[in-house]
Design a protein around this motif. Structure first.
Motif, PDB file in Angstrom:
ATOM      1  N   HIS A  18       0.835  -1.206   0.000  1.00 55.54           N
ATOM      2  CA  HIS A  18       0.000   0.000   0.000  1.00 55.54           C
ATOM      3  C   HIS A  18       0.872   1.259   0.000  1.00 55.54           C
ATOM      4  CE1 HIS A  18      -2.911   3.015   1.206  1.00 55.54           C
ATOM      5  NE2 HIS A  18      -2.241   3.218   2.333  1.00 55.54           N
ATOM      6  N   LEU A  19       1.833   1.325   0.902  1.00 55.96           N
ATOM      7  CA  LEU A  19       2.674   2.524   0.995  1.00 55.96           C
ATOM      8  C   LEU A  19       3.467   2.757  -0.296  1.00 55.96           C
ATOM      9  CD1 LEU A  19       3.971   2.236   4.660  1.00 55.96           C
ATOM     10  CD2 LEU A  19       2.330   3.896   3.753  1.00 55.96           C
ATOM     11  N   HIS A  21       2.918   1.391  -3.551  1.00 59.23           N
ATOM     12  CA  HIS A  21       2.127   1.598  -4.774  1.00 59.23           C
ATOM     13  C   HIS A  21       1.224   2.829  -4.701  1.00 59.23           C
ATOM     14  CE1 HIS A  21       3.601  -1.991  -6.622  1.00 59.23           C
ATOM     15  NE2 HIS A  21       3.180  -2.747  -5.631  1.00 59.23           N
ATOM     16  N   ASP A  22       0.731   3.165  -3.522  1.00 58.41           N
ATOM     17  CA  ASP A  22      -0.207   4.284  -3.410  1.00 58.41           C
ATOM     18  C   ASP A  22       0.462   5.623  -3.083  1.00 58.41           C
ATOM     19  OD1 ASP A  22      -2.262   2.535  -3.991  1.00 58.41           O
ATOM     20  OD2 ASP A  22      -2.758   2.163  -1.893  1.00 58.41           O
ATOM     21  N   TYR A  23       1.728   5.583  -2.659  1.00 58.94           N
ATOM     22  CA  TYR A  23       2.390   6.837  -2.285  1.00 58.94           C
ATOM     23  C   TYR A  23       3.764   7.030  -2.934  1.00 58.94           C
ATOM     24  CZ  TYR A  23      -1.289   7.238   1.166  1.00 58.94           C
ATOM     25  OH  TYR A  23      -2.512   7.339   1.757  1.00 58.94           O
ATOM     26  N   ALA A  24       4.634   6.069  -2.823  1.00 59.17           N
ATOM     27  CA  ALA A  24       6.036   6.281  -3.205  1.00 59.17           C
ATOM     28  C   ALA A  24       6.359   5.975  -4.667  1.00 59.17           C
ATOM     29  CB  ALA A  24       6.940   5.442  -2.308  1.00 59.17           C
ATOM     30  N   GLU A  25       5.654   5.054  -5.265  1.00 62.52           N
ATOM     31  CA  GLU A  25       6.034   4.527  -6.578  1.00 62.52           C
ATOM     32  C   GLU A  25       6.225   5.597  -7.653  1.00 62.52           C
ATOM     33  OE1 GLU A  25       4.686   0.878  -9.497  1.00 62.52           O
ATOM     34  OE2 GLU A  25       3.240   1.634  -8.035  1.00 62.52           O
ATOM     35  N   HIS A  26       5.409   6.613  -7.646  1.00 63.93           N
ATOM     36  CA  HIS A  26       5.459   7.606  -8.723  1.00 63.93           C
ATOM     37  C   HIS A  26       6.136   8.924  -8.323  1.00 63.93           C
ATOM     38  CE1 HIS A  26       3.138   4.891 -11.135  1.00 63.93           C
ATOM     39  NE2 HIS A  26       2.275   4.769 -10.149  1.00 63.93           N
ATOM     40  N   LEU A  27       6.728   8.962  -7.140  1.00 64.42           N
ATOM     41  CA  LEU A  27       7.443  10.168  -6.724  1.00 64.42           C
ATOM     42  C   LEU A  27       8.724  10.324  -7.531  1.00 64.42           C
ATOM     43  CD1 LEU A  27       7.108   9.974  -2.832  1.00 64.42           C
ATOM     44  CD2 LEU A  27       5.944  11.558  -4.386  1.00 64.42           C
TER      45      LEU A  27
END
Length: 166
Positions: A18-19, A21-27
């Protein structure tokens, strides 16, 4: 059987998935340790083959320039320096790196190289001496034909917002 290094590679819990794929992956990334020569970035170099991207070679002053982590892996496996930073045939150098990688399963360099193959080249099979010719041809074709496979294009593809080279 779970696919080789799938999208949840190293993410063992639902919270981790969750952390990421929903927050860090596209930073965007801050790359403080890039191995590209600043001149190659400025000129937006188009690499001829995967060896140039992964191992580099001697710069215009005869100084080795490239990924010193891959060099260390090769040296620690007894590979002659002429294949590491020297002027051996690019495919022969690639095969020597492949031989060293096969001995490095579990080493972060093994994972890093395979993540690079996945992210930049769409290769999702293990790099082995057997798969090397196929992967070599595929990656080199992309490097030569895809308009986004240049030094700056690779940086964009990695979503790098800040870069510092070695």
């Amino acid at each position: 059987m779970k696919p080789f290094m799938d999208k949840d590679f190293l993410l063992e819990t639902e919270t981790a998935k969750h952390l990421f794929h929903d927050y860090a992956e596209h930073l965007p990334l801050a790359d403080y340790h890039c191995h590209l020569n600043p001149k190659e970035i400025w000129e937006d170099r188009r690499f001829e083959n995967l060896t140039q991207v992964w191992l580099g070679g001697l710069d215009e002053n005869g100084v080795p320039a490239g990924d010193h982590y891959k060099w260390r892996l090769m040296r620690s496996n007894g590979i002659d320096e002429s294949y590491v930073t020297g002027n051996q045939d690019p495919y022969a150098r690639f095969l020597k790196l492949t031989e060293a990688l096969e001995l490095a399963i579990g080493n972060p360099m093994y994972h890093w190289c395979h993540l690079e193959l996945q992210q930049f080249f769409g290769v999702y099979e293990p790099l082995t001496v057997e798969s090397a010719p196929r992967i070599w041809e595929h990656c080199n074709k992309l490097l030569q034909e895809d308009p986004d496979m240049t030094a700056r294009g690779l940086i964009r593809k990695a979503n790098v917002a800040f870069i510092g080279t070695t």
